[in-house]
Motif scaffolding. Structure first.
Motif, PDB file in Angstrom:
ATOM      1  N   UNK A   1       0.916  -1.033   0.032  1.00  0.00           N
ATOM      2  CA  UNK A   1       0.052   0.190   0.087  1.00  0.00           C
ATOM      3  C   UNK A   1       0.875   1.218   0.164  1.00  0.00           C
ATOM      4  N   UNK A   2       0.044   2.213  -0.511  1.00  0.00           N
ATOM      5  CA  UNK A   2       1.036   3.474  -0.420  1.00  0.00           C
ATOM      6  C   UNK A   2       0.166   4.575   0.394  1.00  0.00           C
ATOM      7  N   UNK A   3       0.729   5.164   1.167  1.00  0.00           N
ATOM      8  CA  UNK A   3       0.037   6.438   1.920  1.00  0.00           C
ATOM      9  C   UNK A   3       0.140   7.742   1.478  1.00  0.00           C
ATOM     10  N   UNK A   4      -1.259   8.190   0.950  1.00  0.00           N
ATOM     11  CA  UNK A   4      -1.237   9.497   0.384  1.00  0.00           C
ATOM     12  C   UNK A   4      -0.722  10.576   1.524  1.00  0.00           C
ATOM     13  N   UNK A   5      -1.295  10.301   2.679  1.00  0.00           N
ATOM     14  CA  UNK A   5      -0.882  11.385   3.680  1.00  0.00           C
ATOM     15  C   UNK A   5       0.407  11.429   4.173  1.00  0.00           C
TER      16      UNK A   5
ATOM     17  N   UNK B   1       5.892  -2.968  -5.403  1.00  0.00           N
ATOM     18  CA  UNK B   1       6.546  -2.176  -5.013  1.00  0.00           C
ATOM     19  C   UNK B   1       6.489  -0.956  -6.192  1.00  0.00           C
ATOM     20  N   UNK B   2       6.827  -1.558  -7.464  1.00  0.00           N
ATOM     21  CA  UNK B   2       6.589  -0.683  -8.765  1.00  0.00           C
ATOM     22  C   UNK B   2       5.192  -0.096  -8.733  1.00  0.00           C
ATOM     23  N   UNK B   3       4.238  -0.914  -8.304  1.00  0.00           N
ATOM     24  CA  UNK B   3       2.780  -0.481  -8.354  1.00  0.00           C
ATOM     25  C   UNK B   3       2.535   0.780  -7.402  1.00  0.00           C
ATOM     26  N   UNK B   4       3.044   0.458  -6.077  1.00  0.00           N
ATOM     27  CA  UNK B   4       2.925   1.584  -5.260  1.00  0.00           C
ATOM     28  C   UNK B   4       3.747   2.975  -5.570  1.00  0.00           C
ATOM     29  N   UNK B   5       4.989   2.751  -6.196  1.00  0.00           N
ATOM     30  CA  UNK B   5       5.656   4.017  -6.470  1.00  0.00           C
ATOM     31  C   UNK B   5       4.837   4.527  -7.690  1.00  0.00           C
ATOM     32  N   UNK B   6       4.110   3.891  -8.688  1.00  0.00           N
ATOM     33  CA  UNK B   6       3.441   4.372  -9.555  1.00  0.00           C
ATOM     34  C   UNK B   6       2.273   5.363  -8.778  1.00  0.00           C
ATOM     35  N   UNK B   7       1.536   4.823  -7.860  1.00  0.00           N
ATOM     36  CA  UNK B   7       0.704   5.641  -7.074  1.00  0.00           C
ATOM     37  C   UNK B   7       1.282   6.836  -6.414  1.00  0.00           C
ATOM     38  N   UNK B   8       2.435   6.759  -5.950  1.00  0.00           N
ATOM     39  CA  UNK B   8       3.146   7.823  -5.392  1.00  0.00           C
ATOM     40  C   UNK B   8       3.594   8.778  -6.610  1.00  0.00           C
ATOM     41  N   UNK B   9       3.615   8.375  -7.771  1.00  0.00           N
ATOM     42  CA  UNK B   9       4.125   9.310  -8.815  1.00  0.00           C
ATOM     43  C   UNK B   9       2.897  10.180  -9.102  1.00  0.00           C
TER      44      UNK B   9
ATOM     45  N   UNK C   1     -10.492   1.787 -12.995  1.00  0.00           N
ATOM     46  CA  UNK C   1      -9.825   2.187 -14.076  1.00  0.00           C
ATOM     47  C   UNK C   1      -8.535   2.899 -13.514  1.00  0.00           C
ATOM     48  N   UNK C   2      -8.542   3.560 -12.545  1.00  0.00           N
ATOM     49  CA  UNK C   2      -7.068   4.173 -12.066  1.00  0.00           C
ATOM     50  C   UNK C   2      -6.218   3.104 -11.610  1.00  0.00           C
ATOM     51  N   UNK C   3      -6.872   1.818 -11.290  1.00  0.00           N
ATOM     52  CA  UNK C   3      -5.793   0.725 -10.975  1.00  0.00           C
ATOM     53  C   UNK C   3      -5.232   0.208 -12.143  1.00  0.00           C
ATOM     54  N   UNK C   4      -5.933   0.186 -13.196  1.00  0.00           N
ATOM     55  CA  UNK C   4      -5.438  -0.311 -14.647  1.00  0.00           C
ATOM     56  C   UNK C   4      -4.273   0.789 -15.093  1.00  0.00           C
ATOM     57  N   UNK C   5      -4.780   2.154 -14.796  1.00  0.00           N
ATOM     58  CA  UNK C   5      -3.532   3.181 -15.278  1.00  0.00           C
ATOM     59  C   UNK C   5      -2.324   3.111 -14.493  1.00  0.00           C
ATOM     60  N   UNK C   6      -2.577   2.700 -13.191  1.00  0.00           N
ATOM     61  CA  UNK C   6      -1.484   2.705 -12.196  1.00  0.00           C
ATOM     62  C   UNK C   6      -0.381   1.528 -12.640  1.00  0.00           C
TER      63      UNK C   6
ATOM     64  N   UNK D   1       3.495   1.772 -13.756  1.00  0.00           N
ATOM     65  CA  UNK D   1       4.373   0.731 -13.099  1.00  0.00           C
ATOM     66  C   UNK D   1       5.220   0.136 -14.214  1.00  0.00           C
ATOM     67  N   UNK D   2       4.490  -0.467 -15.179  1.00  0.00           N
ATOM     68  CA  UNK D   2       5.303  -0.972 -16.296  1.00  0.00           C
ATOM     69  C   UNK D   2       6.343   0.016 -16.919  1.00  0.00           C
ATOM     70  N   UNK D   3       5.946   1.304 -17.370  1.00  0.00           N
ATOM     71  CA  UNK D   3       6.879   2.207 -17.749  1.00  0.00           C
ATOM     72  C   UNK D   3       7.774   2.512 -16.957  1.00  0.00           C
ATOM     73  N   UNK D   4       7.711   2.602 -15.639  1.00  0.00           N
ATOM     74  CA  UNK D   4       8.594   2.719 -14.474  1.00  0.00           C
ATOM     75  C   UNK D   4      10.033   1.642 -14.610  1.00  0.00           C
ATOM     76  N   UNK D   5       9.182   0.404 -14.575  1.00  0.00           N
ATOM     77  CA  UNK D   5      10.162  -0.933 -14.760  1.00  0.00           C
ATOM     78  C   UNK D   5      10.798  -0.963 -15.945  1.00  0.00           C
ATOM     79  N   UNK D   6      10.637  -0.266 -17.130  1.00  0.00           N
ATOM     80  CA  UNK D   6      11.350  -0.205 -18.456  1.00  0.00           C
ATOM     81  C   UNK D   6      12.297   0.924 -17.922  1.00  0.00           C
ATOM     82  N   UNK D   7      11.997   2.106 -17.519  1.00  0.00           N
ATOM     83  CA  UNK D   7      12.848   3.225 -17.363  1.00  0.00           C
ATOM     84  C   UNK D   7      14.091   2.889 -16.527  1.00  0.00           C
ATOM     85  N   UNK D   8      13.916   1.735 -15.361  1.00  0.00           N
ATOM     86  CA  UNK D   8      14.837   1.695 -14.452  1.00  0.00           C
ATOM     87  C   UNK D   8      15.640   0.202 -14.628  1.00  0.00           C
ATOM     88  N   UNK D   9      15.412  -0.296 -15.856  1.00  0.00           N
ATOM     89  CA  UNK D   9      16.252  -1.525 -16.250  1.00  0.00           C
ATOM     90  C   UNK D   9      15.492  -2.802 -15.568  1.00  0.00           C
ATOM     91  N   UNK D  10      13.984  -2.644 -15.414  1.00  0.00           N
ATOM     92  CA  UNK D  10      13.641  -4.004 -14.551  1.00  0.00           C
ATOM     93  C   UNK D  10      12.291  -4.521 -15.464  1.00  0.00           C
TER      94      UNK D  10
END
Length: 451
Positions: free
Chosen positions: A67-71, A92-100, A115-120, A124-133
């Motif tokens: 989980x990610x805490x917005x607060x 972790x990548x999914x939660x980082x995508x929420x934080x992004x 729908x927001x979960x799909x977008x997240x 997360x997939x885009x972040x994984x490609x950017x960071x070599x994962x």
């Protein structure tokens, strides 16, 4: 990584630690494994606002992997022998995508949330490609993740229809309870999903789902009896206990399912309509209560009766509830010998402000945190099935609904009650509402619970 302030996740971690035996390993993996730290540093370098990372051996929340805490901007991730490192890193990548890109809360619908979960996941997939994962997200994994998102949406829509309400928070609590009850019965997640969404059309399984413990949907119940005094929970009452024919019971299950779904679809209209129903204030001795009557003779009136019970319980925020059901068995049958005698169900609800019953927690909770509530009169509602009409299926559906309010472990009931008097007569001795002391004496069907 520890945060000095008392954030939501650190409080949950402390509660988890307190629940474990002394010899158990610390649930926090400190420091986190290198692969997790690598992604964390990548996120910070990319300007994503994050505070603390907690990698834990046990989940901090039911049926969640992270989980990610917005607060607080904290993230927790579950990583253990049951969870592969690749799976935990995807979380972790999914939660980082929420934080992004933090979501705007509250969501207006389950469709918007998922729908927001799909977008997240796409972020997360885009972040994984950017960071070599990128190896973490094969085509098969991506397809499974999106399929799971769709399944989660369908489960919540189906639960709202079973609940009879589209309230999102209440639906989540109902789904959690369904998961717990399914697990206690030995059901697989797949079986529960199939029953919920209608893929598996077994009336017996559907009846179990429809009669889930609805008491958990109200925050606080006032305990009124000892658990060891409970009768056999398999003792059913009224027409339901006399339906030897499986086809008739199956028809009643379908009727209840259809009625609850209608309650969800027409929730606002029902709330408006029921608000116009008359309530009469009655005083007997030193006790005053509000009284009303509902006649159940068709699907529309069954829908209104169910919606009324839901509203009275769901909207009692800040009150501990005490519920008392009575069933007057085969009313008038001795006098009239009619084919279909009238039957009467009485619901008595007592409302006690939380501040008066949660005395055991006042040592560590600020009473100002509890919602302020005024004294409220008890409610007495009579649900009448009229005579000379065959309302058997309606009544069985009604009784299945009542069973969902007397399923929890802290509930007792005695089944049908016989009375020689006509409770609808305008006489003081017939139109009584039980006091709290009367309820404790076991008259009728009394239910109570704990916070």
């Amino acid at each position: 990584m520890h945060n000095r302030r008392q954030s939501t996740f650190t409080r949950q971690l402390q509660e988890l630690r307190a629940s474990l035996p002394p010899e158990a390993p610390d649930p926090l993996i400190d420091p986190p494994p290198d692969a997790f730290l690598h992604l964390w540093e990548c996120a910070r370098a990319a300007g994503i606002e994050v505070s603390d990372l907690l990698v834990v051996r046990q989940p901090l929340d039911f049926r969640a992997a992270g989980a990610y805490s917005i607060e607080d901007h904290d993230i927790w991730v579950w990583y253990s022998s049951e969870i592969s490192e690749e799976q935990a890193l995807r979380t972790l990548l999914h939660e980082l995508a929420h934080a992004q890109c933090p979501p705007t809360l509250p969501y207006t619908s389950f469709e918007e949330e998922w729908e927001e979960e799909r977008a997240t996941w796409k972020r997360a997939i885009a972040l994984a490609h950017t960071w070599g994962m990128e190896h973490l997200f094969s085509e098969e994994i991506v397809a499974e993740l999106l399929e799971e998102v769709e399944a989660c949406l369908q489960q919540r829509l189906a639960t709202a229809a079973i609940l009879g309400s589209t309230d999102m928070e209440r639906t989540e609590r109902a789904l959690k309870q369904l998961w717990l009850e399914a697990d206690a019965r030995g059901w697989t997640s797949e079986l529960l999903h199939e029953v919920l969404t209608g893929t598996r059309s077994d009336p017996g399984l559907l009846m179990e789902v429809l009669a889930f413990d609805r008491c958990v949907l109200h925050a606080c119940w006032e305990l009124v009896h000892e658990l060891e005094d409970d009768p056999d929970p398999d003792m059913l009452f009224g027409p339901l206990s006399r339906l030897g024919e499986g086809t008739r019971l199956a028809s009643a299950v379908v009727l209840l399912q259809r009625t609850l779904a209608s309650c969800a679809r027409q929730e606002e209209a029902l709330r408006t309509r029921l608000a116009t129903r008359p309530w009469q204030v009655v005083t007997l001795g030193t006790m005053s209560y509000e009284r009303s009557r509902q006649v159940i003779q068709d699907e529309a009136s069954l829908q209104e009766a169910i919606a009324l019970v839901n509203q009275l319980c769901f909207n009692a925020h800040g009150y501990a509830l005490r519920m008392n059901w009575q069933c007057f068995d085969e009313l008038f049958s001795r006098q009239d010998q009619v084919t279909h005698p009238a039957r009467l169900y009485c619901l008595h609800l007592f409302f006690t402000p939380w501040t008066e019953v949660l005395t055991e927690i006042t040592l560590w909770i600020d009473l100002e945190m509890l919602p302020g509530c005024q004294k409220r009169l008890p409610s007495a509602i009579w649900f009448l099935f009229p005579r000379d009409e065959d309302t058997t299926l309606l009544e069985v559906a009604w009784q299945l609904f009542l069973l969902s309010w007397i399923r929890c472990a802290e509930i007792s009931y005695e089944g049908s009650l016989s009375t020689p008097a006509n409770p609808l007569q305008d006489r003081r001795e017939a139109q009584w509402a039980p006091s709290p002391e009367d309820s404790e004496s076991g008259n009728g069907s009394t239910m109570g619970g704990t916070a």
